[in-house]
Structure formats: structure tokens, C-alpha cells
Design a protein around this motif. Structure first.
Motif, PDB file in Angstrom:
ATOM      1  N   SER A  67       0.386  18.349  22.270  1.00  0.00           N
ATOM      2  CA  SER A  67      -0.650  19.376  22.234  1.00  0.00           C
ATOM      3  C   SER A  67      -0.531  20.279  21.017  1.00  0.00           C
ATOM      4  O   SER A  67      -1.494  20.938  20.633  1.00  0.00           O
ATOM      5  CB  SER A  67      -0.606  20.222  23.509  1.00  0.00           C
ATOM      6  OG  SER A  67       0.654  20.864  23.651  1.00  0.00           O
ATOM      7  N   LEU A  68       0.647  20.316  20.388  1.00  0.00           N
ATOM      8  CA  LEU A  68       0.827  21.047  19.139  1.00  0.00           C
ATOM      9  C   LEU A  68       0.788  20.060  17.987  1.00  0.00           C
ATOM     10  O   LEU A  68       1.189  18.907  18.142  1.00  0.00           O
ATOM     11  CB  LEU A  68       2.158  21.805  19.142  1.00  0.00           C
ATOM     12  CG  LEU A  68       2.294  22.899  20.202  1.00  0.00           C
ATOM     13  CD1 LEU A  68       3.689  23.517  20.142  1.00  0.00           C
ATOM     14  CD2 LEU A  68       1.235  23.965  20.023  1.00  0.00           C
ATOM     15  N   ARG A 175       5.477  14.399  12.598  1.00  0.00           N
ATOM     16  CA  ARG A 175       5.002  13.263  13.371  1.00  0.00           C
ATOM     17  C   ARG A 175       4.353  12.248  12.449  1.00  0.00           C
ATOM     18  O   ARG A 175       3.673  12.607  11.481  1.00  0.00           O
ATOM     19  CB  ARG A 175       3.993  13.702  14.435  1.00  0.00           C
ATOM     20  CG  ARG A 175       4.535  14.741  15.397  1.00  0.00           C
ATOM     21  CD  ARG A 175       3.505  15.086  16.433  1.00  0.00           C
ATOM     22  NE  ARG A 175       3.262  13.973  17.352  1.00  0.00           N
ATOM     23  CZ  ARG A 175       2.229  13.914  18.182  1.00  0.00           C
ATOM     24  NH1 ARG A 175       1.336  14.886  18.193  1.00  0.00           N
ATOM     25  NH2 ARG A 175       2.081  12.884  18.985  1.00  0.00           N
ATOM     26  N   THR A 176       4.558  10.981  12.759  1.00  0.00           N
ATOM     27  CA  THR A 176       3.959   9.904  11.980  1.00  0.00           C
ATOM     28  C   THR A 176       3.139   9.013  12.908  1.00  0.00           C
ATOM     29  O   THR A 176       3.581   8.658  13.998  1.00  0.00           O
ATOM     30  CB  THR A 176       5.035   9.063  11.282  1.00  0.00           C
ATOM     31  OG1 THR A 176       5.669   9.864  10.292  1.00  0.00           O
ATOM     32  CG2 THR A 176       4.421   7.860  10.586  1.00  0.00           C
ATOM     33  N   PHE A 177       1.930   8.661  12.478  1.00  0.00           N
ATOM     34  CA  PHE A 177       1.044   7.796  13.244  1.00  0.00           C
ATOM     35  C   PHE A 177       0.671   6.601  12.389  1.00  0.00           C
ATOM     36  O   PHE A 177       0.341   6.753  11.206  1.00  0.00           O
ATOM     37  CB  PHE A 177      -0.244   8.527  13.639  1.00  0.00           C
ATOM     38  CG  PHE A 177      -0.035   9.809  14.400  1.00  0.00           C
ATOM     39  CD1 PHE A 177       0.043   9.798  15.784  1.00  0.00           C
ATOM     40  CD2 PHE A 177       0.093  11.015  13.733  1.00  0.00           C
ATOM     41  CE1 PHE A 177       0.222  10.975  16.491  1.00  0.00           C
ATOM     42  CE2 PHE A 177       0.271  12.195  14.428  1.00  0.00           C
ATOM     43  CZ  PHE A 177       0.345  12.182  15.813  1.00  0.00           C
ATOM     44  N   ASP A 178       0.727   5.420  12.972  1.00  0.00           N
ATOM     45  CA  ASP A 178       0.162   4.232  12.344  1.00  0.00           C
ATOM     46  C   ASP A 178      -1.198   3.989  12.974  1.00  0.00           C
ATOM     47  O   ASP A 178      -1.336   3.958  14.197  1.00  0.00           O
ATOM     48  CB  ASP A 178       1.064   3.016  12.544  1.00  0.00           C
ATOM     49  CG  ASP A 178       2.191   2.994  11.533  1.00  0.00           C
ATOM     50  OD1 ASP A 178       2.173   3.808  10.591  1.00  0.00           O
ATOM     51  OD2 ASP A 178       3.107   2.171  11.665  1.00  0.00           O
ATOM     52  N   LEU A 179      -2.228   3.835  12.131  1.00  0.00           N
ATOM     53  CA  LEU A 179      -3.600   3.699  12.601  1.00  0.00           C
ATOM     54  C   LEU A 179      -4.211   2.420  12.052  1.00  0.00           C
ATOM     55  O   LEU A 179      -3.874   1.990  10.944  1.00  0.00           O
ATOM     56  CB  LEU A 179      -4.448   4.903  12.162  1.00  0.00           C
ATOM     57  CG  LEU A 179      -3.969   6.304  12.565  1.00  0.00           C
ATOM     58  CD1 LEU A 179      -3.088   6.900  11.489  1.00  0.00           C
ATOM     59  CD2 LEU A 179      -5.160   7.222  12.804  1.00  0.00           C
ATOM     60  N   ASP A 195      -2.985   5.511  20.834  1.00  0.00           N
ATOM     61  CA  ASP A 195      -3.740   6.661  21.322  1.00  0.00           C
ATOM     62  C   ASP A 195      -5.059   6.784  20.571  1.00  0.00           C
ATOM     63  O   ASP A 195      -5.118   7.372  19.487  1.00  0.00           O
ATOM     64  CB  ASP A 195      -2.907   7.939  21.143  1.00  0.00           C
ATOM     65  CG  ASP A 195      -3.677   9.186  21.572  1.00  0.00           C
ATOM     66  OD1 ASP A 195      -4.640   9.042  22.354  1.00  0.00           O
ATOM     67  OD2 ASP A 195      -3.314  10.286  21.131  1.00  0.00           O
ATOM     68  N   PRO A 196      -6.166   6.254  21.119  1.00  0.00           N
ATOM     69  CA  PRO A 196      -7.457   6.308  20.421  1.00  0.00           C
ATOM     70  C   PRO A 196      -8.003   7.723  20.267  1.00  0.00           C
ATOM     71  O   PRO A 196      -8.961   7.928  19.530  1.00  0.00           O
ATOM     72  CB  PRO A 196      -8.373   5.456  21.304  1.00  0.00           C
ATOM     73  CG  PRO A 196      -7.732   5.441  22.642  1.00  0.00           C
ATOM     74  CD  PRO A 196      -6.256   5.514  22.390  1.00  0.00           C
ATOM     75  N   THR A 197      -7.396   8.722  20.946  1.00  0.00           N
ATOM     76  CA  THR A 197      -7.846  10.101  20.768  1.00  0.00           C
ATOM     77  C   THR A 197      -7.238  10.737  19.526  1.00  0.00           C
ATOM     78  O   THR A 197      -7.538  11.894  19.216  1.00  0.00           O
ATOM     79  CB  THR A 197      -7.506  10.967  21.993  1.00  0.00           C
ATOM     80  OG1 THR A 197      -6.084  11.082  22.120  1.00  0.00           O
ATOM     81  CG2 THR A 197      -8.088  10.353  23.259  1.00  0.00           C
ATOM     82  N   ILE A 211      -6.227  14.948  16.617  1.00  0.00           N
ATOM     83  CA  ILE A 211      -4.926  14.602  17.203  1.00  0.00           C
ATOM     84  C   ILE A 211      -4.973  14.899  18.687  1.00  0.00           C
ATOM     85  O   ILE A 211      -5.230  16.041  19.098  1.00  0.00           O
ATOM     86  CB  ILE A 211      -3.778  15.385  16.542  1.00  0.00           C
ATOM     87  CG1 ILE A 211      -3.690  15.048  15.057  1.00  0.00           C
ATOM     88  CG2 ILE A 211      -2.452  15.061  17.224  1.00  0.00           C
ATOM     89  CD1 ILE A 211      -2.599  15.784  14.326  1.00  0.00           C
ATOM     90  N   ALA A 212      -4.755  13.851  19.483  1.00  0.00           N
ATOM     91  CA  ALA A 212      -4.774  13.971  20.944  1.00  0.00           C
ATOM     92  C   ALA A 212      -6.028  14.700  21.418  1.00  0.00           C
ATOM     93  O   ALA A 212      -5.988  15.543  22.310  1.00  0.00           O
ATOM     94  CB  ALA A 212      -3.513  14.681  21.435  1.00  0.00           C
ATOM     95  N   GLY A 213      -7.179  14.376  20.797  1.00  0.00           N
ATOM     96  CA  GLY A 213      -8.446  14.950  21.200  1.00  0.00           C
ATOM     97  C   GLY A 213      -8.774  16.296  20.585  1.00  0.00           C
ATOM     98  O   GLY A 213      -9.875  16.807  20.788  1.00  0.00           O
ATOM     99  N   THR A 214      -7.841  16.880  19.819  1.00  0.00           N
ATOM    100  CA  THR A 214      -8.086  18.171  19.172  1.00  0.00           C
ATOM    101  C   THR A 214      -8.572  17.950  17.750  1.00  0.00           C
ATOM    102  O   THR A 214      -7.871  17.332  16.936  1.00  0.00           O
ATOM    103  CB  THR A 214      -6.806  19.029  19.153  1.00  0.00           C
ATOM    104  OG1 THR A 214      -6.387  19.268  20.496  1.00  0.00           O
ATOM    105  CG2 THR A 214      -7.059  20.361  18.456  1.00  0.00           C
ATOM    106  N   ALA A 215      -9.775  18.441  17.444  1.00  0.00           N
ATOM    107  CA  ALA A 215     -10.356  18.266  16.113  1.00  0.00           C
ATOM    108  C   ALA A 215      -9.908  19.393  15.197  1.00  0.00           C
ATOM    109  O   ALA A 215      -9.789  20.552  15.615  1.00  0.00           O
ATOM    110  CB  ALA A 215     -11.875  18.234  16.198  1.00  0.00           C
ATOM    111  N   TYR A 216      -9.657  19.055  13.933  1.00  0.00           N
ATOM    112  CA  TYR A 216      -9.225  20.024  12.930  1.00  0.00           C
ATOM    113  C   TYR A 216     -10.356  20.269  11.937  1.00  0.00           C
ATOM    114  O   TYR A 216     -11.277  19.462  11.815  1.00  0.00           O
ATOM    115  CB  TYR A 216      -7.985  19.494  12.203  1.00  0.00           C
ATOM    116  CG  TYR A 216      -6.746  19.553  13.059  1.00  0.00           C
ATOM    117  CD1 TYR A 216      -5.801  20.551  12.871  1.00  0.00           C
ATOM    118  CD2 TYR A 216      -6.536  18.642  14.085  1.00  0.00           C
ATOM    119  CE1 TYR A 216      -4.669  20.630  13.666  1.00  0.00           C
ATOM    120  CE2 TYR A 216      -5.427  18.705  14.895  1.00  0.00           C
ATOM    121  CZ  TYR A 216      -4.487  19.709  14.682  1.00  0.00           C
ATOM    122  OH  TYR A 216      -3.380  19.770  15.487  1.00  0.00           O
TER     123      TYR A 216
END
Length: 432
Positions: A67-68, A175-179, A195-197, A211-216
Motif C-alpha cells: 500500500s506504500l 521494490r522491483t517489478f517485472d512487467l 499483479d495486473p493492478t 501500483i497495487a491500484g493506486t494511480a500516481y
């Protein structure tokens, strides 16, 4: 506090450069608490390569609350391996009072040697409402630093975006994400594997992060916030420089020069617009994220710019032409008008630092590229020396010869990259 965030981290260090601990640490419930008040998570870390881990290796497993932006570590286990090899069993015990019932959490792991991570896992989502979880074997992969990554800022959140052979790598804090690329009607959209969100959508020089449904807020290149956006036009010649605070327009051979504060942008479907820039007249600047060809040099740019100055309309191009080349890998579809051998692979990658690399058919190559006002030149410095079937070797020679003679490029309306040689031959490629 997350163990990962306690590490001294720079953008050039591996994203999982954990502080090395000497003993195993379990985050669990106090002694005497009812086990039903705790969530038990077990599993093991392994790798398919079965490459021997060094004697000083340290395994770390974390339960993360996403969430952060950087992720909050809810529980962690550090395992000093002392020469032990995979599989590496782990066990996390977490008090349910520390978990939100409707929140998705992630487990991630890594193996470190001498500080930096050498092996990492993808983030594995889990439902905290169950009594216990056996995650089984979680496979690790060798850690690959992001090659030639672009640095961006999404509001106040810095990120790094780079491209590996078959995926995008996104680094947000520690944090690192592979997309992987997903179907999208506008721009290139990538979704996190587990995680498609969590996604990133690139559009021109900009992007949108979730990230996890939170838009920046809209993501801007770091260089945009420092060097600004530049544009020029011809007949009459004019130049525009736009920073995060001011806009400067020069035209009429320098006789007209306007330097004023930047107004709040108006977002368009494919760009942005700035109105009411001057009080004693009318000045509107519109920037569209569409490829634009300079009418004098023939150089393509990533943006088309329109300026309304009182009753005059000025048109031109803006942005760095190199950004049209950079990004996901280009896969070649045609070589000199002769097509390409079925199931062969020829690729191009343009790094933000001027590096060039890819596959020529049989062997891989590397070098650099440079853009001047009117030309693109590619310089190859090294290739591997594998031998393949004669037809592939012949195609490879054509590719390398053609790359050495490239002088200009364009991006056609379908998004294809067309590299043009000095003898009229072309090489056509599309995003992989």
C-alpha cells in the motif's frame, strides 16, 4: 520499517541490496499467544540452474504490504546459509492483528553475497485470511541490473524504467517489478507479472504509473525537470524552451522574445496545452505527443508543437529525437526490401546513454549511436563469433553492413521504425 529500505541505495545499485545480517530473524507472535491469531507461511527458495551459492550467501524472505510506494515489510526472515545450497526452506509467522483482511500482500525473496542481491524472486501475492500457507517452491532468477534505464519522476515519486530482452523492469523505491506488455488502445502498457493492478503506460516521453491500484501523477523524464522541453519551427524560424516554471519563445530573428511564467497545463487526449501566458496579448502553446518531421533537417521528433501568438500561428517539432528510438526492443521485419528468414531474429536496442546492442541473426552485437541535427549514425564495436547455418550467416552480413551505412530514420504512422542507409536501402523494425 522494511529491511530493504534500511540499505544504502543508489539508482545504480541492485534494488535488493539488503543489509547483511548474521543470524536468522523471524517476525512472529509473542510467546504464549494462540496460534490461531497468527498466519504461518512456509515454502522454499530454489533455482533451476542449480548454480552453487557462495559460502557467505544470505537468504532473505519478506512479507510486503504494497500500500506504500516502496512497500512496507510486515515480516522477514534472514537465513545465513553457511555453505548450504538450494532448496532453502523458510517460515514466516505473522500476527493477524498486523494484517488488513482485504489487503493483498506479497512474499518476495532474495539471496545476497557480499551485500548486493545475486538471485531474486518475483513477488508472490497471497490472501492473509487463510489459516496457513504453503507456497511450495518459489523459483529465483539471477538478478539483472536494469540496462540503460530511464529515470522519471511521478509527482514526488522517483522511478527507473528499463527493458530486458522480453520484459520491462520497473524500480520504485526499493521494490522491483517485472512487467510484460498488455493489450492497450493507446500507448505501450505493461502489467506486473503477478499483479495486473500494477502497471506502467508509456506515451511519448511521459508515462502513467499505477501500483497495487493506486494511480500516481504523470511521470516525466528527470531531464525534463532540469533541462526543459525544447521545440523549433521554420518559416519564420522560432524556438521555444519550456521548464517546470517558465516558458521562453524567440522568433522574428530575435526581435520578438517572450519570457514569462508557465501557467497550469490543460491535459489533452494526446498532449497538453498552456493558455493565458501573457497579459497584453494572446499566447497559447500546444504540445501533441505525435511524431513530427522537421521541415528543414528531416529529423523526426516525438512531439508536434503549435503556438498561437496573437493572430499568428507557428508550427514545428519538439522533444529529443532519441526518445523515438529508445524503449522496448525493436524486432526487424525487413532487410533491404528482401524480407527476413523465417523464425530468425534480428533486433535493435537503443540505450538512453548512447549504447546500441542487439542480435544480427546468429551473433549478438554492441556499439553506440549518435544523432546530429540531420543524421543518425551507428557504430558497431564488437560481435560474438558463433557459427550458424550459411543462410543465417549471409543474412547477418547483410544486417551488419546495412547498420554501418545508416544515416537517417523515421517512424511511420503504423509505429514502424525505418532506418535508411546512404545507398537507399532500408531496414524496417517494430517493437517486440
Amino acid at each position: 520499517m522494511s529491511l530493504i529500505r534500511r540499505t544504502t541505495l543508489t539508482f545504480l545499485m541492485p534494488c535488493l541490496a539488503f543489509i547483511v545480517g548474521a543470524q536468522t530473524v523471524l517476525a512472529g507472535a509473542p510467546e504464549g499467544r494462540d496460534e490461531t491469531s497468527s498466519l504461518h507461511i512456509i515454502g522454499e527458495l530454489s533455482n533451476l540452474a542449480r548454480i552453487a551459492l557462495p559460502p557467505d550467501a544470505l537468504a532473505i524472505v519478506e512479507l510486503i504490504d504494497p500500500s506504500l510506494p516502496g512497500g512496507r515489510s510486515v515480516a522477514e526472515q534472514r537465513i545465513a546459509l553457511d555453505g548450504r545450497q538450494v532448496p532453502i526452506p523458510f517460515a514466516l509467522v505473522v500476527e493477524r492483528a498486523a494484517l488488513l483482511p482485504e489487503q493483498t500482500y506479497f512474499v518476495r525473496g532474495a539471496v545476497l553475497s557480499g551485500g548486493p542481491a545475486t538471485w531474486i524472486t518475483d513477488e508472490v501475492p497471497l490472501d492473509p485470511s487463510v489459516e496457513s500457507l504453503d507456497l511450495g517452491t518459489i523459483l529465483m532468477r539471477p538478478y539483472e541490473p536494469i540496462p540503460f534505464a530511464s529515470e522519471m519522476v511521478c509527482g514526488d515519486q522517483p522511478i527507473r524504467v528499463g527493458y530486458l530482452e522480453d520484459r520491462m523492469r520497473l524500480q520504485v523505491g526499493d521494490r522491483t517489478f517485472d512487467l510484460r506488455q498488455a493489450v492497450s488502445g493507446s500507448g505501450a502498457r505493461y502489467e506486473a507479472l503477478a499483479d495486473p493492478t500494477t502497471s506502467f503506460r508509456g506515451k511519448g516521453e511521459r508515462g502513467m504509473l499505477e501500483i497495487a491500484g493506486t494511480a500516481y501523477p504523470e511521470c516525466l523524464p528527470v531531464e525534463t525537470t532540469t533541462t526543459g522541453f525544447r521545440a523549433t519551427g521554420n518559416e519564420p524560424f522560432w524556438s521555444l524552451e519550456l521548464t517546470d516554471k517558465r516558458v521562453e519563445l524567440t522568433t522574428d530573428l530575435g526581435e520578438t522574445r517572450i519570457n514569462v511564467a508557465l501557467t497550469e497545463q490543460e491535459l489533452l487526449e494526446d498532449g497538453r496545452r498552456y493558455r493565458n501566458l501573457i497579459e497584453d496579448g494572446d499566447l497559447v502553446v500546444s504540445i501533441f505527443d505525435r511524431p513530427c518531421i522537421d521541415t528543414m533537417s528531416g529529423m523526426p521528433h516525438p512531439a508536434r508543437v503549435e503556438i498561437q501568438l496573437d493572430d499568428r500561428r507557428l508550427e514545428g517539432c519538439g522533444g529529443d529525437p532519441a526518445t523515438l528510438l529508445q524503449g522496448p526492443e525493436w524486432v526487424v521485419e525487413d532487410i533491404g526490401g528482401g524480407g527476413i528468414i523465417d523464425r530468425s531474429r534480428v533486433t535493435l536496442n537503443f540505450g538512453a546513454d548512447g549504447r546500441l546492442w542487439g542480435r544480427a541473426s546468429c551473433n549478438t552485437y554492441q556499439g553506440d549511436y549518435s544523432l546530429t541535427g540531420e543524421t543518425l549514425t551507428l557504430g558497431l564495436s564488437a560481435t560474438t563469433m558463433m557459427a550458424c547455418a550459411p543462410a543465417l550467416m549471409d543474412q547477418e552480413r547483410k544486417v551488419l553492413d546495412l547498420l554501418a551505412r545508416i544515416r537517417t530514420f523515421e517512424v511511420d504512422p503504423t509505429g514502424a521504425l525505418i532506418l535508411k542507409a546512404d545507398d537507399g536501402r532500408t531496414l524496417l523494425a517494430r517493437r517486440g
